[in-house]
Design a protein around this motif. Structure first.
Motif, PDB file in Angstrom:
ATOM      1  N   PRO A  64      -4.154  32.327  28.510  1.00 52.82           N
ATOM      2  CA  PRO A  64      -2.858  31.910  29.076  1.00 52.82           C
ATOM      3  C   PRO A  64      -1.924  31.403  27.979  1.00 52.82           C
ATOM      4  N   PRO A  65      -0.683  31.079  28.320  1.00 54.14           N
ATOM      5  CA  PRO A  65       0.199  30.433  27.335  1.00 54.14           C
ATOM      6  C   PRO A  65      -0.457  29.167  26.769  1.00 54.14           C
ATOM      7  N   LEU A  66      -0.299  28.958  25.471  1.00 52.48           N
ATOM      8  CA  LEU A  66      -0.995  27.881  24.777  1.00 52.48           C
ATOM      9  C   LEU A  66      -0.036  26.772  24.367  1.00 52.48           C
ATOM     10  N   LYS A  67      -0.590  25.560  24.321  1.00 52.27           N
ATOM     11  CA  LYS A  67       0.184  24.401  23.870  1.00 52.27           C
ATOM     12  C   LYS A  67       0.000  24.234  22.367  1.00 52.27           C
ATOM     13  N   ARG A  68       1.108  24.214  21.650  1.00 49.41           N
ATOM     14  CA  ARG A  68       1.061  23.960  20.218  1.00 49.41           C
ATOM     15  C   ARG A  68       0.913  22.461  19.958  1.00 49.41           C
ATOM     16  N   PRO A  69       0.492  22.065  18.751  1.00 50.03           N
ATOM     17  CA  PRO A  69       0.371  20.626  18.443  1.00 50.03           C
ATOM     18  C   PRO A  69       1.665  19.855  18.598  1.00 50.03           C
ATOM     19  N   ASP A  70       2.807  20.530  18.399  1.00 45.91           N
ATOM     20  CA  ASP A  70       4.096  19.835  18.531  1.00 45.91           C
ATOM     21  C   ASP A  70       4.584  19.758  19.971  1.00 45.91           C
ATOM     22  N   GLY A  71       3.789  20.273  20.920  1.00 47.60           N
ATOM     23  CA  GLY A  71       4.156  20.200  22.329  1.00 47.60           C
ATOM     24  C   GLY A  71       4.845  21.421  22.873  1.00 47.60           C
ATOM     25  N   SER A  72       5.269  22.333  22.013  1.00 48.34           N
ATOM     26  CA  SER A  72       5.912  23.555  22.495  1.00 48.34           C
ATOM     27  C   SER A  72       4.857  24.512  23.044  1.00 48.34           C
ATOM     28  N   ILE A  73       5.331  25.571  23.708  1.00 48.35           N
ATOM     29  CA  ILE A  73       4.443  26.514  24.379  1.00 48.35           C
ATOM     30  C   ILE A  73       4.541  27.883  23.713  1.00 48.35           C
ATOM     31  N   ALA A  74       3.391  28.481  23.413  1.00 47.86           N
ATOM     32  CA  ALA A  74       3.333  29.864  22.914  1.00 47.86           C
ATOM     33  C   ALA A  74       3.192  30.777  24.115  1.00 47.86           C
ATOM     34  N   LEU A  75       4.165  31.661  24.333  1.00 44.03           N
ATOM     35  CA  LEU A  75       4.220  32.455  25.557  1.00 44.03           C
ATOM     36  C   LEU A  75       3.753  33.891  25.367  1.00 44.03           C
ATOM     37  N   ASP A  76       4.431  34.663  24.519  1.00 46.80           N
ATOM     38  CA  ASP A  76       4.086  36.080  24.413  1.00 46.80           C
ATOM     39  C   ASP A  76       2.863  36.282  23.520  1.00 46.80           C
ATOM     40  N   ASP A  77       2.390  37.539  23.437  1.00 42.90           N
ATOM     41  CA  ASP A  77       1.158  37.844  22.714  1.00 42.90           C
ATOM     42  C   ASP A  77       1.255  37.477  21.240  1.00 42.90           C
ATOM     43  N   ALA A  78       2.377  37.746  20.623  1.00 42.83           N
ATOM     44  CA  ALA A  78       2.530  37.459  19.193  1.00 42.83           C
ATOM     45  C   ALA A  78       2.468  35.956  18.934  1.00 42.83           C
ATOM     46  N   GLU A  79       3.113  35.171  19.799  1.00 43.51           N
ATOM     47  CA  GLU A  79       3.090  33.717  19.621  1.00 43.51           C
ATOM     48  C   GLU A  79       1.691  33.155  19.851  1.00 43.51           C
ATOM     49  N   CYS A  83      -0.521  31.177  17.163  1.00 39.15           N
ATOM     50  CA  CYS A  83      -0.946  29.815  17.519  1.00 39.15           C
ATOM     51  C   CYS A  83      -2.443  29.632  17.268  1.00 39.15           C
ATOM     52  N   ILE A  84      -3.256  30.592  17.717  1.00 38.65           N
ATOM     53  CA  ILE A  84      -4.707  30.473  17.504  1.00 38.65           C
ATOM     54  C   ILE A  84      -5.037  30.673  16.026  1.00 38.65           C
ATOM     55  N   ALA A  85      -4.309  31.560  15.338  1.00 39.47           N
ATOM     56  CA  ALA A  85      -4.536  31.736  13.900  1.00 39.47           C
ATOM     57  C   ALA A  85      -4.257  30.440  13.143  1.00 39.47           C
ATOM     58  N   ASP A  86      -3.204  29.711  13.543  1.00 40.11           N
ATOM     59  CA  ASP A  86      -2.927  28.400  12.930  1.00 40.11           C
ATOM     60  C   ASP A  86      -4.092  27.445  13.143  1.00 40.11           C
ATOM     61  N   SER A  87      -4.640  27.451  14.361  1.00 40.36           N
ATOM     62  CA  SER A  87      -5.755  26.564  14.676  1.00 40.36           C
ATOM     63  C   SER A  87      -6.993  26.909  13.842  1.00 40.36           C
ATOM     64  N   ILE A  88      -7.288  28.212  13.711  1.00 41.54           N
ATOM     65  CA  ILE A  88      -8.464  28.629  12.933  1.00 41.54           C
ATOM     66  C   ILE A  88      -8.266  28.291  11.459  1.00 41.54           C
ATOM     67  N   GLU A  89      -7.062  28.504  10.957  1.00 42.49           N
ATOM     68  CA  GLU A  89      -6.787  28.178   9.557  1.00 42.49           C
ATOM     69  C   GLU A  89      -6.985  26.693   9.302  1.00 42.49           C
ATOM     70  N   THR A  90      -6.623  25.863  10.277  1.00 40.95           N
ATOM     71  CA  THR A  90      -6.839  24.417  10.150  1.00 40.95           C
ATOM     72  C   THR A  90      -8.325  24.077  10.205  1.00 40.95           C
ATOM     73  N   GLN A  91      -9.077  24.775  11.072  1.00 44.38           N
ATOM     74  CA  GLN A  91     -10.518  24.525  11.170  1.00 44.38           C
ATOM     75  C   GLN A  91     -11.230  24.866   9.874  1.00 44.38           C
ATOM     76  N   CYS A  92     -10.823  25.960   9.222  1.00 37.86           N
ATOM     77  CA  CYS A  92     -11.474  26.410   7.990  1.00 37.86           C
ATOM     78  C   CYS A  92     -10.873  25.702   6.779  1.00 37.86           C
ATOM     79  N   PHE A  93     -10.721  24.408   6.906  1.00 40.01           N
ATOM     80  CA  PHE A  93     -10.132  23.604   5.840  1.00 40.01           C
ATOM     81  C   PHE A  93     -10.601  22.172   6.029  1.00 40.01           C
ATOM     82  N   HIS A  94     -10.795  21.459   4.949  1.00 46.67           N
ATOM     83  CA  HIS A  94     -11.256  20.074   5.037  1.00 46.67           C
ATOM     84  C   HIS A  94     -10.069  19.199   5.441  1.00 46.67           C
ATOM     85  N   ALA A  95     -10.044  18.857   6.734  1.00 47.35           N
ATOM     86  CA  ALA A  95      -8.895  18.119   7.257  1.00 47.35           C
ATOM     87  C   ALA A  95      -8.843  16.693   6.723  1.00 47.35           C
ATOM     88  N   SER A  96      -9.989  16.017   6.672  1.00 44.49           N
ATOM     89  CA  SER A  96     -10.002  14.625   6.240  1.00 44.49           C
ATOM     90  C   SER A  96      -9.957  14.546   4.713  1.00 44.49           C
TER      91      SER A  96
END
Length: 617
Positions: A64-79, A83-96
């Motif tokens: 379904p449409p996804l919530k971005r960290p900034d509160g906006s909504i990703a609606l179409d397929d490209a968004e 959005c999920i690519a941003d999340s995976i890129e963040t996961q594959c990185f030492h956040a702390s």
């Protein structure tokens, strides 16, 4: 797909309108087609398991449409893909931020210095017979990577093409090279059960890699496994991703330890740690450093370093791809080499010397200890020292733990069901100054452990899952299904009995009344599969279907399980099962007790009927 049913008796009612007649005719045609298929289908038919899978699973549910960290909504397929690519890129990185920058700098400098030297040793070259063996073992239903070369196509390669592949693999081994085209991953997202569907972090990234790349990875894995397992370098506490080890064996080790303490009325405290993004945040320099510590051949380390560096991925959603992203940490999920690399990365985990026991299965980490003087405070203090040591190791090697998602259980023998009461006098355990919550039960490696080890909660959960699958497969297993009894029996054994009896040697010694709830499900299947009248005895149904009762099935499985464990190469497992079970009149029951229990009433009745048949024959 609907089971066959008789059309209603319309009597002298006026003829229905044409649209209703067409709908009824279509429904009857579907029912007749379904009945014909059920009569003709066999377990070897492709449609048999395809229909089974379609009925068991919920089917494809679009993201379904996804919530971005900034509160906006990703609606179409490209968004959504971005959005999920941003999340995976963040996961594959030492956040702390790094805990010990001096340690990180020292490790990275040492790795840079060692990898700048020429490799000293050679690897065993790849042979044509080795590649042919690996190609034959490929699974044809695996999805291809970005190159589009499927495993089915690879299995059709002629010998000349396989010989060329052998030459490429040997050149890669000689030059310590992993082709960049094989490091490009197409990632899809699998929804994590129980997580909200509108959050990008709720989707587990699965890398679809090149089939040729995975073939080369298996060549590397063979050589790395030979070094690590052949020389016995992997610690015995690690049961994950190694030959002849399984989840039930590790769970049994904990259960045996706890029940041994029950004999002298000792309390056992166990702590289960939730490691965050374990595979996605492996520190590359730290992994290479540990491979050197394990004396892995230099040339193999160079190839693995090349395999990990400069990896990229694109996320695929529907027919849309995200932009190309760099992977800065972690090992790719979906890779044949990644599980073994993670085992090597965590192989130097602190092993407590104060009697505290360590249990590992990949990233599932647990500590448990029982105190000889029955003092809970003494147990807590000793466990806390082990947790502090473990916590420092986690921070040193950049492994993140969620203390709030971890759990601590105090196992204590009681004849009655454990109550939802917290002993406020019990001190709290902490991981990195964060409290670890006390719980009454915890699902560990697929088995729900309650604080009294009655396994009632596990049996209730397993029963619920089995009933769910039975209902979903009702069109094939029900009374109105024209599927043959043999096929129904095959379907039950493969899809439902496996759910009921998973890790059965761990809980088969539970109370007969609790285990009978599982037998009821099998009784209902026997009655529905044979369309038997209510007055036909369950023992007769089991005899006619040649189906053993669950009690007998789990007892036979336990015997095989303990025979294997008694001569297992892992000394920890051998020690866990090396005991004489308590007598039947003892107040404590241990897993090996099931081997000497007399058969229950239903099993005895089925055995009696089989004996009568044998006598008549």
């Amino acid at each position: 797909m609907l089971p066959t049913q008789s059309p209603p008796d319309l009597g002298d009612a006026p003829p229905p309108p044409p649209a209703t007649t067409a709908a009824r005719t279509s429904c009857e045609f579907r029912n007749e087609s379904w009945s014909d298929l059920m009569e003709e289908i066999t377990p070897s038919h492709k449609a048999f398991w395809r229909i089974t899978k379609a009925l068991k699973t919920e089917g494809y549910t679009p993201i379904p449409p996804l919530k971005r960290p900034d509160g906006s909504i990703a609606l179409d397929d490209a968004e959504v893909a971005e959005c999920i690519a941003d999340s995976i890129e963040t996961q594959c990185f030492h956040a702390s931020p790094a805990h010990d920058t001096a340690h990180i700098s020292r490790i990275e400098e040492e790795v840079l210095q060692k990898t700048s030297l020429e490799p000293k040793d050679d690897l065993t070259p790849v042979s044509l017979s080795e590649v042919q063996l690996l190609v034959r073992s490929l699974k044809t239903r695996k999805a291809p990577g970005l190159d589009g070369v499927s495993n089915k196509a690879i299995k059709c390669f002629p010998q000349q093409l396989l010989s060329l592949l052998v030459a490429i693999f040997n050149a890669c081994l000689q030059n310590c090279y992993f082709p960049p085209a094989w490091k490009e991953a197409e990632v899809i997202g699998i929804h994590k059960p129980g997580k909200p569907r509108d959050l990008p972090a709720s989707y587990r990234p699965i890398s679809l890699l090149s089939g040729l790349a995975k073939l080369f990875e298996r060549v590397l894995k063979t050589r790395l496994s030979k070094h690590l397992f052949g020389k016995g370098l992997i610690i015995d506490e690690q049961f994950g991703f190694r030959p002849a080890h399984s989840c039930p064996q590790q769970v049994l080790r904990l259960v045996e330890y706890v029940t041994e303490g029950f004999k002298s009325k000792q309390k056992t405290v166990a702590v289960f740690f939730d490691v965050a993004k374990a595979f996605d945040r492996v520190w590359h320099a730290g992994l290479v450093y540990k491979l050197y510590s394990l004396q892995v051949p230099d040339r193999l380390i160079f190839i693995i370093q090349n395999f990990l560096s400069n990896r990229h991925f694109t996320f695929r959603h529907e027919r849309t791809h995200s932009t190309r992203r760099l992977i800065r940490a972690g090992v790719p999920q979906g890779s044949a080499l990644s599980p073994l690399l993670y085992s090597a990365y965590t192989n130097d985990i602190p092993r407590p010397s104060s009697g505290v026991q360590l249990a590992l299965f990949a990233d599932d980490t647990a500590l448990f200890y029982k105190c000889r003087n029955r003092s809970t405070l003494s147990t807590i203090l000793r466990l806390q020292r082990a947790i502090d040591e473990l916590g420092q190791w986690f921070r040193l090697w950049r492994i993140e733990v969620n203390p709030e998602k971890s759990a601590a259980i105090q196992f204590k023998y009681s004849k009655h069901r454990s109550q939802l009461v917290v002993d406020w006098n019990t001190p709290s355990l902490k991981m990195l100054n964060a409290k670890i919550p006390w719980q009454r039960s915890y699902k560990y490696l697929g088995v729900t452990l309650d604080k009294n080890l009655h396994f009632r909660e596990h049996i209730a959960r397993v029963r619920k899952n089995a009933l769910f699958y039975t209902a979903r497969l009702g069109a094939m297993l029900g009374r109105k299904s024209k599927l043959s009894r043999r096929n129904k029996l095959t379907l039950y054994k493969m899809c439902i009995r496996t759910v009921l009896t998973y890790a059965s040697p761990v809980f088969a010694h539970a109370a007969p009344k609790a285990l009978h709830r599982l037998q009821v499900i099998q009784n209902k299947f026997c009655r529905a599969a044979t369309d038997a009248h209510w007055c036909v005895r369950n023992s007769i149904l089991h005899r006619d279907l040649e189906l053993p009762t669950l009690s007998k099935y789990m007892k036979d499985a336990s015997k095989r399980f303990f025979d294997i464990a008694g001569s297992h190469p892992n000394a920890l497992l051998r020690a866990a099962v090396d005991y004489q079970p308590p007598p039947p009149t003892h107040f404590i029951r241990r897993p090996r007790n099931v081997l000497f229990d007399p058969p229950d009433a239903l099993t005895a009745a089925v055995d009696s009927l089989n004996d009568v048949n044998d006598t008549h024959d």
